[in-house]
Design a protein around this motif. Structure first.
Motif, PDB file in Angstrom:
ATOM      1  N   LYS B  24       0.827  -1.193   0.000  1.00 22.09           N
ATOM      2  CA  LYS B  24       0.000   0.000   0.000  1.00 22.09           C
ATOM      3  C   LYS B  24       0.868   1.253   0.000  1.00 22.09           C
ATOM      4  O   LYS B  24       0.666   2.171  -0.788  1.00 22.09           O
ATOM      5  CB  LYS B  24      -0.859  -0.042   1.258  1.00 22.09           C
ATOM      6  CG  LYS B  24      -1.985   0.908   1.248  1.00 22.09           C
ATOM      7  CD  LYS B  24      -2.794   0.691   2.506  1.00 22.09           C
ATOM      8  CE  LYS B  24      -3.082   2.033   3.107  1.00 22.09           C
ATOM      9  NZ  LYS B  24      -3.766   1.940   4.365  1.00 22.09           N
ATOM     10  N   SER B  27       2.491   1.752  -3.330  1.00 21.66           N
ATOM     11  CA  SER B  27       1.568   2.229  -4.357  1.00 21.66           C
ATOM     12  C   SER B  27       1.392   3.734  -4.270  1.00 21.66           C
ATOM     13  O   SER B  27       1.231   4.421  -5.269  1.00 21.66           O
ATOM     14  CB  SER B  27       0.205   1.571  -4.202  1.00 21.66           C
ATOM     15  OG  SER B  27       0.342   0.188  -4.186  1.00 21.66           O
ATOM     16  N   LYS B  28       1.423   4.224  -3.025  1.00 21.67           N
ATOM     17  CA  LYS B  28       1.202   5.662  -2.858  1.00 21.67           C
ATOM     18  C   LYS B  28       2.391   6.462  -3.357  1.00 21.67           C
ATOM     19  O   LYS B  28       2.238   7.597  -3.768  1.00 21.67           O
ATOM     20  CB  LYS B  28       0.967   5.960  -1.392  1.00 21.67           C
ATOM     21  CG  LYS B  28      -0.446   5.642  -1.022  1.00 21.67           C
ATOM     22  CD  LYS B  28      -0.695   6.081   0.361  1.00 21.67           C
ATOM     23  CE  LYS B  28      -1.898   5.376   0.882  1.00 21.67           C
ATOM     24  NZ  LYS B  28      -1.733   5.039   2.266  1.00 21.67           N
ATOM     25  N   ALA B  31       3.708   7.832  -7.668  1.00 25.15           N
ATOM     26  CA  ALA B  31       3.327   9.005  -8.457  1.00 25.15           C
ATOM     27  C   ALA B  31       4.548   9.903  -8.518  1.00 25.15           C
ATOM     28  O   ALA B  31       5.418   9.852  -7.642  1.00 25.15           O
ATOM     29  CB  ALA B  31       2.173   9.733  -7.786  1.00 25.15           C
ATOM     30  N   GLY B  33       5.082  12.893  -7.946  1.00 27.75           N
ATOM     31  CA  GLY B  33       5.202  13.958  -6.947  1.00 27.75           C
ATOM     32  C   GLY B  33       6.486  13.972  -6.139  1.00 27.75           C
ATOM     33  O   GLY B  33       7.297  14.895  -6.267  1.00 27.75           O
ATOM     34  N   PRO B  34       6.709  12.950  -5.283  1.00 28.75           N
ATOM     35  CA  PRO B  34       7.866  13.022  -4.384  1.00 28.75           C
ATOM     36  C   PRO B  34       9.201  12.711  -5.062  1.00 28.75           C
ATOM     37  O   PRO B  34      10.239  12.869  -4.434  1.00 28.75           O
ATOM     38  CB  PRO B  34       7.546  11.963  -3.327  1.00 28.75           C
ATOM     39  CG  PRO B  34       6.605  11.020  -3.980  1.00 28.75           C
ATOM     40  CD  PRO B  34       5.853  11.800  -5.011  1.00 28.75           C
ATOM     41  N   LYS B  51      11.483  12.485  -1.860  1.00 27.03           N
ATOM     42  CA  LYS B  51      11.321  13.457  -0.803  1.00 27.03           C
ATOM     43  C   LYS B  51      10.594  12.802   0.361  1.00 27.03           C
ATOM     44  O   LYS B  51       9.496  12.280   0.188  1.00 27.03           O
ATOM     45  CB  LYS B  51      10.524  14.650  -1.320  1.00 27.03           C
ATOM     46  CG  LYS B  51      10.780  15.893  -0.521  1.00 27.03           C
ATOM     47  CD  LYS B  51      10.103  17.131  -1.101  1.00 27.03           C
ATOM     48  CE  LYS B  51      10.199  17.302  -2.602  1.00 27.03           C
ATOM     49  NZ  LYS B  51       9.728  18.606  -3.064  1.00 27.03           N
ATOM     50  N   GLY B  52      11.214  12.772   1.512  1.00 28.08           N
ATOM     51  CA  GLY B  52      10.569  12.199   2.689  1.00 28.08           C
ATOM     52  C   GLY B  52      10.207  13.294   3.662  1.00 28.08           C
ATOM     53  O   GLY B  52      10.051  14.447   3.263  1.00 28.08           O
ATOM     54  N   SER B  53      10.119  12.929   4.951  1.00 32.52           N
ATOM     55  CA  SER B  53       9.741  13.949   5.926  1.00 32.52           C
ATOM     56  C   SER B  53      10.939  14.819   6.294  1.00 32.52           C
ATOM     57  O   SER B  53      10.771  15.925   6.775  1.00 32.52           O
ATOM     58  CB  SER B  53       9.154  13.282   7.165  1.00 32.52           C
ATOM     59  OG  SER B  53       9.969  12.199   7.545  1.00 32.52           O
ATOM     60  N   TRP B 413     -15.071 -15.627  -4.121  1.00 34.56           N
ATOM     61  CA  TRP B 413     -16.033 -14.694  -4.731  1.00 34.56           C
ATOM     62  C   TRP B 413     -15.490 -14.093  -6.006  1.00 34.56           C
ATOM     63  O   TRP B 413     -16.251 -13.758  -6.921  1.00 34.56           O
ATOM     64  CB  TRP B 413     -16.446 -13.631  -3.713  1.00 34.56           C
ATOM     65  CG  TRP B 413     -17.364 -14.238  -2.705  1.00 34.56           C
ATOM     66  CD1 TRP B 413     -17.059 -14.594  -1.420  1.00 34.56           C
ATOM     67  CD2 TRP B 413     -18.712 -14.665  -2.930  1.00 34.56           C
ATOM     68  NE1 TRP B 413     -18.146 -15.179  -0.837  1.00 34.56           N
ATOM     69  CE2 TRP B 413     -19.176 -15.238  -1.727  1.00 34.56           C
ATOM     70  CE3 TRP B 413     -19.574 -14.607  -4.017  1.00 34.56           C
ATOM     71  CZ2 TRP B 413     -20.456 -15.753  -1.584  1.00 34.56           C
ATOM     72  CZ3 TRP B 413     -20.855 -15.112  -3.883  1.00 34.56           C
ATOM     73  CH2 TRP B 413     -21.285 -15.682  -2.681  1.00 34.56           C
ATOM     74  N   ARG B 414     -14.150 -13.931  -6.076  1.00 37.94           N
ATOM     75  CA  ARG B 414     -13.579 -13.472  -7.349  1.00 37.94           C
ATOM     76  C   ARG B 414     -13.855 -14.498  -8.433  1.00 37.94           C
ATOM     77  O   ARG B 414     -14.181 -14.155  -9.570  1.00 37.94           O
ATOM     78  CB  ARG B 414     -12.077 -13.233  -7.206  1.00 37.94           C
ATOM     79  CG  ARG B 414     -11.733 -11.934  -6.534  1.00 37.94           C
ATOM     80  CD  ARG B 414     -10.376 -11.418  -6.978  1.00 37.94           C
ATOM     81  NE  ARG B 414      -9.282 -12.230  -6.515  1.00 37.94           N
ATOM     82  CZ  ARG B 414      -8.773 -12.161  -5.297  1.00 37.94           C
ATOM     83  NH1 ARG B 414      -9.274 -11.307  -4.430  1.00 37.94           N
ATOM     84  NH2 ARG B 414      -7.774 -12.924  -4.932  1.00 37.94           N
ATOM     85  N   LEU B 418     -16.059 -13.855 -11.684  1.00 39.12           N
ATOM     86  CA  LEU B 418     -15.437 -14.031 -12.997  1.00 39.12           C
ATOM     87  C   LEU B 418     -16.306 -14.933 -13.875  1.00 39.12           C
ATOM     88  O   LEU B 418     -16.467 -14.693 -15.067  1.00 39.12           O
ATOM     89  CB  LEU B 418     -14.050 -14.645 -12.821  1.00 39.12           C
ATOM     90  CG  LEU B 418     -13.212 -14.768 -14.078  1.00 39.12           C
ATOM     91  CD1 LEU B 418     -12.751 -13.390 -14.514  1.00 39.12           C
ATOM     92  CD2 LEU B 418     -12.015 -15.664 -13.845  1.00 39.12           C
ATOM     93  N   ALA B 448     -14.524  -8.734 -20.443  1.00 36.36           N
ATOM     94  CA  ALA B 448     -13.440  -9.356 -19.686  1.00 36.36           C
ATOM     95  C   ALA B 448     -12.293  -9.690 -20.617  1.00 36.36           C
ATOM     96  O   ALA B 448     -12.481  -9.956 -21.800  1.00 36.36           O
ATOM     97  CB  ALA B 448     -13.938 -10.621 -18.995  1.00 36.36           C
ATOM     98  N   THR B 449     -11.073  -9.655 -20.053  1.00 39.41           N
ATOM     99  CA  THR B 449      -9.898  -9.784 -20.889  1.00 39.41           C
ATOM    100  C   THR B 449      -9.491 -11.227 -21.130  1.00 39.41           C
ATOM    101  O   THR B 449      -8.722 -11.503 -22.027  1.00 39.41           O
ATOM    102  CB  THR B 449      -8.712  -9.073 -20.236  1.00 39.41           C
ATOM    103  OG1 THR B 449      -8.619  -9.560 -18.897  1.00 39.41           O
ATOM    104  CG2 THR B 449      -8.920  -7.588 -20.227  1.00 39.41           C
ATOM    105  N   VAL B 453      -6.640 -14.721 -13.470  1.00 37.08           N
ATOM    106  CA  VAL B 453      -7.076 -14.034 -12.257  1.00 37.08           C
ATOM    107  C   VAL B 453      -6.664 -14.891 -11.074  1.00 37.08           C
ATOM    108  O   VAL B 453      -7.039 -16.060 -10.996  1.00 37.08           O
ATOM    109  CB  VAL B 453      -8.600 -13.835 -12.259  1.00 37.08           C
ATOM    110  CG1 VAL B 453      -9.074 -13.305 -10.915  1.00 37.08           C
ATOM    111  CG2 VAL B 453      -9.010 -12.908 -13.380  1.00 37.08           C
TER     112      VAL B 453
END
Lengths: 540, 456
Positions: B24, B27-28, B31, B33-34, B51-53, B413-414, B418, B448-449, B453
């Motif tokens: 996670k 993923s952030k 981009a 940006g940093p 760029k960090g804190s 459930w995936r 599907l 669907a491709t 999955v």
């Protein structure tokens, strides 16, 4: 899995059931028959059980198939571009509570999901089937996401929801009058659902019908009106708010005599939103009788003489006779009369003055707050741009903008009556004068992405707040809004703000670093939104 | 092997993450940006400043060209490996973001680390060669060590046999009260006897009496199979070579991939991790597109670290694979790789539920301790069956039940989503408990491709 029934006798001459029974009781208590192979009884038992276990496993066969589910309706919408599909998976993986802690400079991905869904729906893409469970789980936790998620997820999500009770909500709220609701060409199904459906289904049916065509919906409601329960009558009546037309008047007028007080009040409120209705005329007569222009002084002044009693006629027209604690009952009645009177009546009452001129008139004896407040509520209810504009005033007036006792919440509602551009201009002007501390509610009613003047005003105000030395989390609400609503093109202008400045003398310690971080998050989020949009753009 | 010029997919990068939180966080940071001064060289190095804190940006550099897997270096204090910065930078690069400019020369700080690394790697190769020379120099010592261990295992197996016969003499019903402690102690004895395979089986026995209705049957089966393994070890001299190899690997003796290297284009069918408090085990199923073979790669990581090997599902690559010894053992080691993994639209050929059940039965002939066998089912429909689910053949009245443990996973459930009630292809493990779906492919439709999955 089913095992074959033993075709030949097991090795030690015992059936599987006998082996299990003997094992449970122990060979000391139950000597297995035929254990004369020269080995100890427990060893012989284990030998036989091993052979039998492997034999049974090797003989495993498929089971009889259950009734297969009816296939879902085929998907006809175009497939998502691959990059957009990956982005969706990333947004969905960022569930609240998964990481926790301080956000730092990283964008809040879950907050971008609504925008992503809106854009994907605008292009009319199909949801990749394998993400449907994650989408439905997200919508299950956040009701505000449901309409967009269900529109995007399509028919297959409803098919899935029938198999998993966790997702039942998808069946209740069929978006866009989904397959569950009868169409306009099925009057028989409509009548049957109305007669036999559950309360929620009937409300959904009435809402969908009303959105399509106002008159048949009202006629359907009128057909069973006297037999409905009071709570149900209130909910049904509320659906008429959508697409209110002059033809609704007789029905609403009759509802003024309803047994339930809440139903009467709602009917009165709806009638007052019809300026040509008889109730509106009655209210106009009562309200204008209480307010007059006094020419005796040096300048024309509004004089107010609130009603002395709440007569049965007023009560029948929805005026609540009993004032809440702490309010004088005469001013309480006056407020209700003015609120329900059509605004057009005031121009006639004040000799053809415009709303601006009327609002500018001084009001005698401290009645200004009461009167202007009631006009605000009337302007909101009647969705009157002219009066809204007049009551809002110019945003840069020093007394916190806007005349009279107009609260921020009311101002936000008044703004809703203006066009997108005018609204953005007004809020930009407000922020330029009064800063951001009061602006959150007003920003919430502005169209997304924010128009350039508004975006500039917000960024400038944030910059001023930073230079003033306060901490950025005092503005976290506005920052969060800016991340979602600022035009991604503004990212370039924000670039210089992402550097960490030297802390000025009067600043809170370390504030500069936190501001830089907040602006980094803002620019990163804006870039991410721009990327999201380009990923969703269909290939030429 | 080098992977120069070949960009990875985002899935490939995310599979490197040690845990969900890093995935996670990475993923952030994916981009622009940093990031600043980010670039990639033709030799397969990716670098950038994040760029960090703090005031000084973190220096992140990744060597993706290394044949043993990517190597990372970041100046951040994180103890996660790879850290979120490395993941974010790789994602940025994978997303072909213009922020990572290609075909550049690495800056000094990255170059320093790279050359240091390559020197060390070269030294290591020479050292390993020398070291392997040293061990083979004293085969006598190796043989003595192996003998000592075999004696210990034999003593352990004999002791276990004694415990099992005592148990059967007194009756399984008594074990319900005896509880977990008895088995824990026996398992510890098996660890002392250097027979980890026996220890693990004994530990599992301890959990059976508390596992709900029907436990005596399950306990008897597992006791009997343990007895079978004991007996296999005690009489290994009389067994055919293949089966003796299987017994040795089931007992937990380390083997080495002695099989001849098989070169093929391998498709990654499934990858999933299981972990206990000390170890994360990653299983990767491969399908040889030419040979039709199925191979299992195992990779281990200490707790909190992702196992090094990662082969995202649906990608195929040219490589050599060598089998471990033992009849019916699918475990193999990945040898030299000749191409970088690339998305491939190959699907393994599938069988019907009846054929899948028969495959498992046949596999038991070589390895009676086998719990499940990898198969691909073709044209099956996930179908609810009361509280459980099954994979029903689209063309006959037969079905395989889905294992209880797979029923509670989100992957089910995936799979259902599907399929949407239409036939799909499913790869998974078919065994006596049922079928565990691991990967699925839908028919290609406008919506669907038809890509793989993952369900695990």
């Amino acid at each position: 899995m089913s095992s074959t029934s033993p075709a030949s006798a097991p090795a030690a001459g015992l059936s599987w059931e006998e082996l299990v029974t003997t094992a449970l009781l122990g060979t000391d208590r139950r000597t297995p028959p035929g254990s004369g192979s020269g080995r100890e009884a427990p060893v012989a038992l284990l030998d036989a059980a091993a052979v039998e276990t492997v034999r049974r496993r090797a003989g495993i066969r498929p089971v009889r198939a259950a009734v297969r589910p009816e296939p879902a309706a085929p998907e006809r919408r175009p497939r998502l571009p691959p990059a957009a599909a990956r982005r969706l998976a990333t947004l969905l993986a960022d569930r609240p509570g998964a990481g926790g802690g301080r956000r730092g400079a990283a964008p809040d991905l879950m907050e971008l999901l609504p925008q992503w869904l809106a854009s994907a729906n605008a292009y009319g893409y199909a949801a990749p089937p394998e993400v449907l469970p994650a989408l439905l789980d997200a919508a299950r936790g956040r009701t505000d996401l449901r309409p967009a998620v269900l529109a995007f997820a399509g028919a297959r999500a409803r098919w899935l929801a029938r198999l998993n009770p966790d997702w039942r909500f998808a069946l209740r709220a069929a978006p866009g009058g989904g397959a569950a609701l009868p169409g306009p060409d099925e009057p028989e199904r409509v009548r049957r659902l109305w007669a036999e459906g559950l309360f929620a289904e009937r409300v959904a049916l009435l809402t969908a019908l009303r959105a399509r065509d106002a008159v048949p919906a009202r006629e359907l409601l009128a057909s069973t009106w006297p037999t409905e329960r009071a709570e149900d009558r209130l909910m049904f009546l509320d659906t008429l708010r959508t697409g209110l037309v002059a033809e609704d008047e007789p029905f609403l007028e009759a509802a003024l005599a309803d047994r339930s007080r809440n139903v009467r009040a709602t009917a009165a409120e709806l009638l007052s939103a019809l300026p040509a209705s008889a109730l509106a005329a009655r209210m106009a007569k009562r309200a204008t009788a209480c307010v007059a222009v006094d020419h005796t002084g040096s300048a024309p002044t509004i004089a107010v003489e609130p009603p002395h009693e709440c007569d049965p006629g007023m009560e029948r027209d929805g005026v609540l006779p009993k004032a809440p604690a702490g309010r004088g009952e005469r001013s309480w009645w006056l407020g209700q009369l003015v609120e329900a009177a059509p605004l057009g009546a005031w121009s006639r009452r004040f000799g053809g003055r415009t709303p601006e001129e009327i609002v500018a008139l001084p009001v005698a004896d401290d009645w200004r707050g009461e009167l202007h407040g009631a006009w605000c509520r009337a302007a909101v209810r009647q969705h009157d741009p002219g009066w809204s504009r007049a009551l809002l005033g110019t945003p840069s007036t020093p007394d916190a903008g806007g005349p009279g006792a107009v609260s921020l919440a009311e101002r936000a509602k008044l703004l809703a009556a203006l066009g997108d551009g005018e609204r953005a201009e007004w809020v930009a002007g407000f922020i330029a004068t009064h800063g951001l501390s009061e602006a959150f509610q007003l920003l919430g009613v502005c169209a997304v992405p924010w128009a350039p003047p508004l975006g500039r005003a917000v960024v400038d105000a944030l910059n001023i707040a930073r230079d003033a030395g306060s901490y950025p989390w005092s503005f976290s609400g506005v920052m969060g809004l800016a991340e979602r609503c600022l035009d991604p093109a503004e990212a370039v202008r924000l670039e210089p703000l992402t550097a960490t400045p030297e802390d000025p003398e009067n600043a809170a310690p370390g504030a500069g670093g936190y501001w830089a971080e907040a602006f980094q998050r803002l620019t990163t989020t804006l870039r991410l939104r721009a990327t999201m949009q380009s990923e969703l753009t269909p290939p030429p | 092997m080098t992977q120069q010029g070949v960009r990875w997919t985002a899935e490939q990068v995310l599979a490197l993450a040690p845990d969900a939180a890093s995935r996670k966080a990475g993923s952030k940071l994916a981009a622009a940006g940093p990031w600043s001064a980010a670039g990639t060289s033709d030799e397969g190095t990716v670098w950038g400043l994040c760029k960090g804190s703090g005031s000084k940006p973190y220096q992140t550099v990744i060597d993706v060209a290394d044949s043993t897997g990517p190597a990372y270096k970041c100046s951040c204090p994180s103890r996660k490996f790879p850290c979120k910065h490395a993941l974010g930078l790789l994602l940025l690069w994978a997303g072909s973001d213009s922020a990572v400019s290609p075909g550049r020369a690495a800056p000094d700080w990255a170059q320093q680390w790279l050359s240091g690394r390559r020197t060390r790697a070269a030294e290591r190769t020479t050292r390993t060669d020398a070291a392997s020379g040293a061990t083979s120099a004293d085969p006598e010592a190796v043989r003595r060590r192996a003998e000592r261990r075999a004696e210990r295992i034999t003593a352990g197996a004999a002791e276990l046999e004694q415990r099992l016969t005592d148990l059967l003499r007194g009756g399984l019903a008594a074990t319900e009260q005896a509880g977990y402690g008895l088995w824990e102690e026996t398992a510890a004895r098996m660890v002392d006897a250097q027979a980890p395979g026996l220890a693990a089986r004994v530990r599992e026995l301890g959990a059976i009496p508390g596992s709900g209705p029907g436990w005596p049957v399950r306990l008897l089966k597992e006791c009997a199979l343990l007895h079978l393994l004991d007996q296999g070890w005690l009489r290994r001299e009389h067994l055919p070579d293949g089966l003796a190899g299987t017994v040795r690997s089931r007992i937990g003796l380390p083997g080495s991939p002695e099989g001849p290297p098989v070169r093929d284009r391998w498709l990654a069918l499934a990858q999933y991790d299981t972990s206990d408090s000390r170890l994360t085990t990653r299983r990767i199923w491969l399908h040889g597109t030419e040979s039709g073979r199925t191979a299992l790669l195992l990779s281990y990581g200490a707790a909190g670290r992702a196992p090094e090997l990662s082969l995202p599902v649906g990608l195929a690559f040219e490589a050599e694979v060598s089998a471990y010894p033992g009849a019916g053992q699918l475990r193999a080691a990945l040898g030299e790789r000749f191409s970088a993994p690339e998305p491939a639209c190959i699907r393994p050929p599938g069988v019907t539920p009846a054929e899948a059940a028969a495959r498992y039965g046949e596999a038991l002939r070589d390895d009676p301790w086998l719990d499940s066998y990898p198969v691909t089912l073709t044209r099956v429909i996930p179908t609810p069956d009361g509280d459980s689910w099954q994979l029903a053949d689209a063309d006959s009245g037969l079905a395989l039940p889905i294992t209880p443990s797979a029923r509670s996973r989100p992957g089910l459930w995936r799979l259902v989503a599907l399929s949407g009630g239409t036939p799909v292809t499913v790869f998974g493990e078919c065994g006596h408990r049922g079928f565990t779906p691991l990967t699925a492919w839908a028919e290609e439709t406008p919506g669907a491709t038809g890509q793989a999955v993952t369900l695990c």
